[in-house]
Scaffold this motif. Structure first.
Motif, PDB file in Angstrom:
ATOM      1  N   LEU A   1       0.875  -1.161   0.000  1.00  0.00           N
ATOM      2  CA  LEU A   1       0.000   0.000   0.000  1.00  0.00           C
ATOM      3  C   LEU A   1       0.919   1.219   0.000  1.00  0.00           C
ATOM      4  CD1 LEU A   1      -3.155   0.626   2.095  1.00  0.00           C
ATOM      5  CD2 LEU A   1      -1.464   2.427   1.769  1.00  0.00           C
ATOM      6  N   THR A   2       0.761   2.067  -1.006  1.00  0.00           N
ATOM      7  CA  THR A   2       1.537   3.295  -1.138  1.00  0.00           C
ATOM      8  C   THR A   2       0.574   4.470  -1.022  1.00  0.00           C
ATOM      9  OG1 THR A   2       3.256   2.317  -2.499  1.00  0.00           O
ATOM     10  CG2 THR A   2       2.939   4.667  -2.728  1.00  0.00           C
ATOM     11  N   ALA A   3       0.906   5.418  -0.161  1.00  0.00           N
ATOM     12  CA  ALA A   3       0.020   6.554   0.082  1.00  0.00           C
ATOM     13  C   ALA A   3       0.829   7.833   0.233  1.00  0.00           C
ATOM     14  CB  ALA A   3      -0.797   6.290   1.347  1.00  0.00           C
ATOM     15  N   SER A   4       0.113   8.949   0.296  1.00  0.00           N
ATOM     16  CA  SER A   4       0.763  10.235   0.539  1.00  0.00           C
ATOM     17  C   SER A   4      -0.142  11.092   1.407  1.00  0.00           C
ATOM     18  CB  SER A   4       1.075  10.954  -0.778  1.00  0.00           C
ATOM     19  OG  SER A   4      -0.116  11.226  -1.473  1.00  0.00           O
ATOM     20  N   VAL A   5       0.474  11.864   2.278  1.00  0.00           N
ATOM     21  CA  VAL A   5      -0.270  12.778   3.135  1.00  0.00           C
ATOM     22  C   VAL A   5      -0.559  14.038   2.334  1.00  0.00           C
ATOM     23  CG1 VAL A   5      -0.196  14.157   5.255  1.00  0.00           C
ATOM     24  CG2 VAL A   5       0.737  11.826   5.239  1.00  0.00           C
ATOM     25  N   GLU A   6      -1.811  14.425   2.339  1.00  0.00           N
ATOM     26  CA  GLU A   6      -2.281  15.617   1.628  1.00  0.00           C
ATOM     27  C   GLU A   6      -3.051  16.465   2.635  1.00  0.00           C
ATOM     28  OE1 GLU A   6      -1.435  16.035  -1.519  1.00  0.00           O
ATOM     29  OE2 GLU A   6      -0.692  14.002  -1.858  1.00  0.00           O
ATOM     30  N   ASN A   7      -2.397  17.478   3.185  1.00  0.00           N
ATOM     31  CA  ASN A   7      -2.983  18.318   4.239  1.00  0.00           C
ATOM     32  C   ASN A   7      -3.311  17.449   5.448  1.00  0.00           C
ATOM     33  OD1 ASN A   7      -2.761  20.696   2.655  1.00  0.00           O
ATOM     34  ND2 ASN A   7      -4.621  20.128   1.582  1.00  0.00           N
ATOM     35  N   ASP A   8      -4.597  17.295   5.759  1.00  0.00           N
ATOM     36  CA  ASP A   8      -5.029  16.525   6.922  1.00  0.00           C
ATOM     37  C   ASP A   8      -5.497  15.115   6.538  1.00  0.00           C
ATOM     38  OD1 ASP A   8      -5.319  16.506   9.697  1.00  0.00           O
ATOM     39  OD2 ASP A   8      -7.425  17.068   9.603  1.00  0.00           O
ATOM     40  N   ASP A   9      -5.312  14.749   5.275  1.00  0.00           N
ATOM     41  CA  ASP A   9      -5.740  13.449   4.761  1.00  0.00           C
ATOM     42  C   ASP A   9      -4.528  12.607   4.396  1.00  0.00           C
ATOM     43  OD1 ASP A   9      -8.229  14.654   4.775  1.00  0.00           O
ATOM     44  OD2 ASP A   9      -8.422  14.754   2.596  1.00  0.00           O
ATOM     45  N   ILE A  10      -4.753  11.312   4.284  1.00  0.00           N
ATOM     46  CA  ILE A  10      -3.766  10.449   3.639  1.00  0.00           C
ATOM     47  C   ILE A  10      -4.497   9.809   2.468  1.00  0.00           C
ATOM     48  CG2 ILE A  10      -4.154   8.478   5.201  1.00  0.00           C
ATOM     49  CD1 ILE A  10      -1.001   8.003   4.742  1.00  0.00           C
ATOM     50  N   HIS A  11      -3.874   9.858   1.314  1.00  0.00           N
ATOM     51  CA  HIS A  11      -4.498   9.363   0.083  1.00  0.00           C
ATOM     52  C   HIS A  11      -3.782   8.100  -0.383  1.00  0.00           C
ATOM     53  CE1 HIS A  11      -6.904   9.603  -3.540  1.00  0.00           C
ATOM     54  NE2 HIS A  11      -5.812   9.225  -4.189  1.00  0.00           N
TER      55      HIS A  11
ATOM     56  N   GLN B   1      -4.534   2.511  11.532  1.00  0.00           N
ATOM     57  CA  GLN B   1      -3.839   2.694  12.806  1.00  0.00           C
ATOM     58  C   GLN B   1      -2.789   3.806  12.699  1.00  0.00           C
ATOM     59  OE1 GLN B   1      -2.352  -1.244  13.632  1.00  0.00           O
ATOM     60  NE2 GLN B   1      -4.321  -1.966  14.396  1.00  0.00           N
ATOM     61  N   TRP B   2      -1.985   3.768  11.645  1.00  0.00           N
ATOM     62  CA  TRP B   2      -0.949   4.774  11.452  1.00  0.00           C
ATOM     63  C   TRP B   2      -1.574   6.168  11.322  1.00  0.00           C
ATOM     64  CZ3 TRP B   2       0.300   8.428   7.840  1.00  0.00           C
ATOM     65  CH2 TRP B   2       1.580   8.975   7.924  1.00  0.00           C
ATOM     66  N   SER B   3      -2.641   6.276  10.544  1.00  0.00           N
ATOM     67  CA  SER B   3      -3.297   7.568  10.313  1.00  0.00           C
ATOM     68  C   SER B   3      -3.878   8.127  11.600  1.00  0.00           C
ATOM     69  CB  SER B   3      -4.397   7.409   9.261  1.00  0.00           C
ATOM     70  OG  SER B   3      -3.851   6.954   8.043  1.00  0.00           O
ATOM     71  N   PHE B   4      -4.464   7.268  12.410  1.00  0.00           N
ATOM     72  CA  PHE B   4      -5.011   7.701  13.695  1.00  0.00           C
ATOM     73  C   PHE B   4      -3.891   8.192  14.613  1.00  0.00           C
ATOM     74  CE2 PHE B   4      -6.467   6.965  18.041  1.00  0.00           C
ATOM     75  CZ  PHE B   4      -7.647   7.698  18.026  1.00  0.00           C
ATOM     76  N   GLN B   5      -2.815   7.431  14.673  1.00  0.00           N
ATOM     77  CA  GLN B   5      -1.673   7.806  15.525  1.00  0.00           C
ATOM     78  C   GLN B   5      -1.055   9.128  15.077  1.00  0.00           C
ATOM     79  OE1 GLN B   5       0.769   4.340  15.103  1.00  0.00           O
ATOM     80  NE2 GLN B   5      -0.324   3.201  16.684  1.00  0.00           N
ATOM     81  N   ASN B   6      -1.122   9.405  13.779  1.00  0.00           N
ATOM     82  CA  ASN B   6      -0.552  10.632  13.241  1.00  0.00           C
ATOM     83  C   ASN B   6      -1.564  11.772  13.146  1.00  0.00           C
ATOM     84  OD1 ASN B   6       2.446  10.271  12.326  1.00  0.00           O
ATOM     85  ND2 ASN B   6       1.407   8.305  12.043  1.00  0.00           N
ATOM     86  N   LYS B   7      -2.706  11.574  13.795  1.00  0.00           N
ATOM     87  CA  LYS B   7      -3.734  12.617  13.952  1.00  0.00           C
ATOM     88  C   LYS B   7      -4.264  13.163  12.623  1.00  0.00           C
ATOM     89  CE  LYS B   7      -2.086  13.984  18.547  1.00  0.00           C
ATOM     90  NZ  LYS B   7      -2.142  12.676  19.031  1.00  0.00           N
ATOM     91  N   LEU B   8      -4.377  12.282  11.636  1.00  0.00           N
ATOM     92  CA  LEU B   8      -4.978  12.684  10.365  1.00  0.00           C
ATOM     93  C   LEU B   8      -6.494  12.581  10.484  1.00  0.00           C
ATOM     94  CD1 LEU B   8      -2.447  10.966   7.963  1.00  0.00           C
ATOM     95  CD2 LEU B   8      -2.573  13.383   8.598  1.00  0.00           C
TER      96      LEU B   8
ATOM     97  N   ARG C   1     -13.819   7.635   1.076  1.00  0.00           N
ATOM     98  CA  ARG C   1     -13.077   8.138   2.232  1.00  0.00           C
ATOM     99  C   ARG C   1     -13.448   7.339   3.472  1.00  0.00           C
ATOM    100  NH1 ARG C   1     -16.462  13.216   2.267  1.00  0.00           N
ATOM    101  NH2 ARG C   1     -18.084  12.645   3.736  1.00  0.00           N
ATOM    102  N   PHE C   2     -12.513   7.355   4.400  1.00  0.00           N
ATOM    103  CA  PHE C   2     -12.727   6.760   5.716  1.00  0.00           C
ATOM    104  C   PHE C   2     -12.420   7.856   6.722  1.00  0.00           C
ATOM    105  CE2 PHE C   2     -11.311   4.687   9.580  1.00  0.00           C
ATOM    106  CZ  PHE C   2     -12.301   3.718   9.766  1.00  0.00           C
ATOM    107  N   GLU C   3     -13.407   8.192   7.522  1.00  0.00           N
ATOM    108  CA  GLU C   3     -13.235   9.226   8.544  1.00  0.00           C
ATOM    109  C   GLU C   3     -12.579   8.602   9.765  1.00  0.00           C
ATOM    110  OE1 GLU C   3     -13.865  12.466   8.290  1.00  0.00           O
ATOM    111  OE2 GLU C   3     -14.849  12.378   6.342  1.00  0.00           O
ATOM    112  N   LEU C   4     -11.513   9.222  10.220  1.00  0.00           N
ATOM    113  CA  LEU C   4     -10.820   8.750  11.414  1.00  0.00           C
ATOM    114  C   LEU C   4     -11.404   9.463  12.627  1.00  0.00           C
ATOM    115  CD1 LEU C   4      -7.411   8.928   9.687  1.00  0.00           C
ATOM    116  CD2 LEU C   4      -8.346   6.829  10.650  1.00  0.00           C
ATOM    117  N   ASN C   5     -11.875   8.706  13.575  1.00  0.00           N
ATOM    118  CA  ASN C   5     -12.437   9.288  14.809  1.00  0.00           C
ATOM    119  C   ASN C   5     -11.299   9.529  15.776  1.00  0.00           C
ATOM    120  OD1 ASN C   5     -15.051   8.998  13.781  1.00  0.00           O
ATOM    121  ND2 ASN C   5     -15.096   6.868  14.410  1.00  0.00           N
ATOM    122  N   ARG C   6     -11.045  10.784  16.057  1.00  0.00           N
ATOM    123  CA  ARG C   6      -9.933  11.107  16.973  1.00  0.00           C
ATOM    124  C   ARG C   6     -10.438  11.308  18.362  1.00  0.00           C
ATOM    125  NH1 ARG C   6      -6.549  15.693  14.301  1.00  0.00           N
ATOM    126  NH2 ARG C   6      -7.911  15.842  12.571  1.00  0.00           N
TER     127      ARG C   6
END
Length: 182
Positions: A79-89, A114-121, A177-182
């Motif tokens: 899985l290859t992704a990139s952070v775009e502002n407050d999102d990861i694509h 898990q990674w996205s949640f930990q990184n507060k995206l 999209r998947f909304e991350l609940n922080r």
């Protein structure tokens, strides 16, 4: 994350820079599934994402691989992704054809969540086919939702437009999209 099936065992880990050249081969293997869909069989012959794009994602810490734990940790999915502002694509997620159907895609998505949640995206986004079973229906099962076209931001609308120019037919692709609940 480690998982196993009756046939094989895999684990998910960060991709090593030395593995970037192996990822296009996995993508080409995964794309062979499109040969079974006449209108999309051309995708099987498309060039995969370049190793350089993967290297940038690896350097950014947003590339993960599923590795065969029985074969010297050889990559079998990614899985290859990139952070775009407050999102990861998600730019690409592929699993080698002989490893499909074993839960690797779900394990990669779980790792990204898990990674996205930990990184507060805030959210995970992607573009995909609406009606291909291993595309939108898969992501719906993983908790993603389809974003209506009139709700797309500029970045996501531009991605869909670029896909149309590339040859995908109108209304065959969608943004999810998947909304991350922080």
């Amino acid at each position: 994350m480690i998982s196993s099936t009756a046939q094989s065992a895999f684990r998910i880990r960060r991709t090593r820079t030395t593995e970037a050249d192996k990822l296009p081969e996995i993508e080409k293997s995964a794309a062979q599934a499109f040969e079974s869909i006449p209108a999309l069989s051309w995708i099987a012959d498309e060039p995969p994402m370049s190793a350089e794009v993967h290297r940038r994602s690896i350097q950014a810490g947003t590339c993960w691989v599923a590795v065969d734990t029985g074969k010297e940790d050889a990559p079998v999915g990614f899985l290859t992704a990139s952070v775009e502002n407050d999102d990861i694509h998600i730019a690409e997620m592929s699993v080698a054809s002989d490893w499909q159907g074993q839960g690797i895609g779900s394990a990669l998505i779980q790792t990204l969540k898990q990674w996205s949640f930990q990184n507060k995206l805030s959210r995970i986004t992607l573009t995909t086919f609406l009606d291909i079973p291993w595309n939108a229906p898969f992501y719906l099962r993983e908790g993603f939702v389809i974003v209506p076209e009139d709700a797309l931001d500029t970045r996501l609308a531009a991605l869909l437009e670029a896909e149309l120019r590339h040859g995908f037919s109108k209304n065959s692709r969608c943004v999810m999209r998947f909304e991350l609940n922080r």
